[in-house]
Design an enzyme around this catalytic site. Sequence first.
Site, PDB file in Angstrom:
ATOM      1  N   ASP A 171       0.909  -1.339  -0.057  1.00  0.00           N
ATOM      2  CA  ASP A 171       0.023  -0.198   0.728  1.00  0.00           C
ATOM      3  C   ASP A 171       1.049   1.136  -0.121  1.00  0.00           C
ATOM      4  O   ASP A 171       1.520   1.381   0.799  1.00  0.00           O
ATOM      5  CB  ASP A 171      -1.475  -0.136   1.002  1.00  0.00           C
ATOM      6  CG  ASP A 171      -1.659   1.448   0.979  1.00  0.00           C
ATOM      7  OD1 ASP A 171      -1.345   2.191   0.401  1.00  0.00           O
ATOM      8  OD2 ASP A 171      -2.535   1.245   2.260  1.00  0.00           O
ATOM      9  N   SER A 215      -1.565  13.542 -14.670  1.00  0.00           N
ATOM     10  CA  SER A 215      -2.151  13.947 -16.208  1.00  0.00           C
ATOM     11  C   SER A 215      -2.782  15.628 -16.450  1.00  0.00           C
ATOM     12  O   SER A 215      -2.253  16.242 -16.144  1.00  0.00           O
ATOM     13  CB  SER A 215      -3.860  13.381 -15.174  1.00  0.00           C
ATOM     14  OG  SER A 215      -4.282  13.277 -16.000  1.00  0.00           O
ATOM     15  N   TYR A 264      -8.905  14.141  -8.663  1.00  0.00           N
ATOM     16  CA  TYR A 264      -8.440  14.014  -9.066  1.00  0.00           C
ATOM     17  C   TYR A 264      -7.156  14.688  -9.771  1.00  0.00           C
ATOM     18  O   TYR A 264      -5.912  14.758  -9.614  1.00  0.00           O
ATOM     19  CB  TYR A 264      -8.849  13.287  -9.980  1.00  0.00           C
ATOM     20  CG  TYR A 264      -8.200  11.971 -11.081  1.00  0.00           C
ATOM     21  CD1 TYR A 264      -7.421  10.954 -10.807  1.00  0.00           C
ATOM     22  CD2 TYR A 264      -7.768  12.466 -12.457  1.00  0.00           C
ATOM     23  CE1 TYR A 264      -6.491  10.656 -11.554  1.00  0.00           C
ATOM     24  CE2 TYR A 264      -7.267  12.459 -13.297  1.00  0.00           C
ATOM     25  CZ  TYR A 264      -6.132  10.827 -12.650  1.00  0.00           C
ATOM     26  OH  TYR A 264      -5.336  10.416 -13.331  1.00  0.00           O
ATOM     27  N   LYS A 303      -2.708  15.270  -9.410  1.00  0.00           N
ATOM     28  CA  LYS A 303      -1.957  15.270 -10.143  1.00  0.00           C
ATOM     29  C   LYS A 303      -1.249  16.363 -10.355  1.00  0.00           C
ATOM     30  O   LYS A 303      -0.451  17.098 -10.426  1.00  0.00           O
ATOM     31  CB  LYS A 303      -2.722  15.071 -11.433  1.00  0.00           C
ATOM     32  CG  LYS A 303      -3.323  13.800 -10.896  1.00  0.00           C
ATOM     33  CD  LYS A 303      -1.891  12.081 -10.980  1.00  0.00           C
ATOM     34  CE  LYS A 303      -2.411  10.706 -11.308  1.00  0.00           C
ATOM     35  NZ  LYS A 303      -1.717   9.608 -11.253  1.00  0.00           N
TER      36      LYS A 303
END
Length: 253
Positions: A57, A146, A159, A163
Amino acid sequence: MNVDGACALITGGASGLGLATARRLAAAGMTVAIVDLPQSVGAEVAAELGGIFIPTDVTSATQVRDAVSMTVARGPIRVVVNCAGIAPPAKVLGRDGSPNSLEDFERVIGINLIGTYNVISQTASAMIENEPGEDSDRGLIVNTASVAAFEGQIGQPAYAASKGGVHAMMLPIARELARFGIRVMTIAPGTMETPMLLGLPLAAQESLGQQVPYPSRLGRADEYAALVMHLVENGYLNAETIRLDGAIRMAGR
């Protein structure tokens, strides 16, 4: 970079971008350490590539530290590629106008950003012990951001924030690690053929591909892997985020 006898530690290495990268680096002669969740197919991938699988993890300092130790036992870590990440969509507000789950936001930040930082710090600590090569090179760390870091869409606040953080922390980390001969790079993929997108209906995949100016298709995992390989080979690339996106600029939704 001389990769003979060296190891590459790849998070999220059991699927998608990480898997393609593991195959490319193994073909170049590196021992690959597949760092992924216990329920992944990491053991099968490691067996295929002659590497090792370390169930981990990335948000756990202890587990990542153990993964680094197990990898170093096989050889010096010269390349680190951070591909572990999640992208569950969630708006700030629900349909009824109430706030969405803070825990869901924290989970995305925890895996994508804090997990990446955790792996960087633990592997860099090991890499500084490597014997220096040409230009005093001791290794390369590649992170995955991203295009959402720059053009996040509705439903992507967590998200995009995660990123964007990966992109933002690259420069100060690269500046810090420069004196040890460790380079830090980031790749910001666009719409790629990841397991998540390949799970969509074919018509949806084609629609997403058509939104890319050129070439008008989804990006391929082996194109990401090829870029990682170029970063390994080109020692003058440092502290930069490279978009791998076919010139796409994401719309608001």
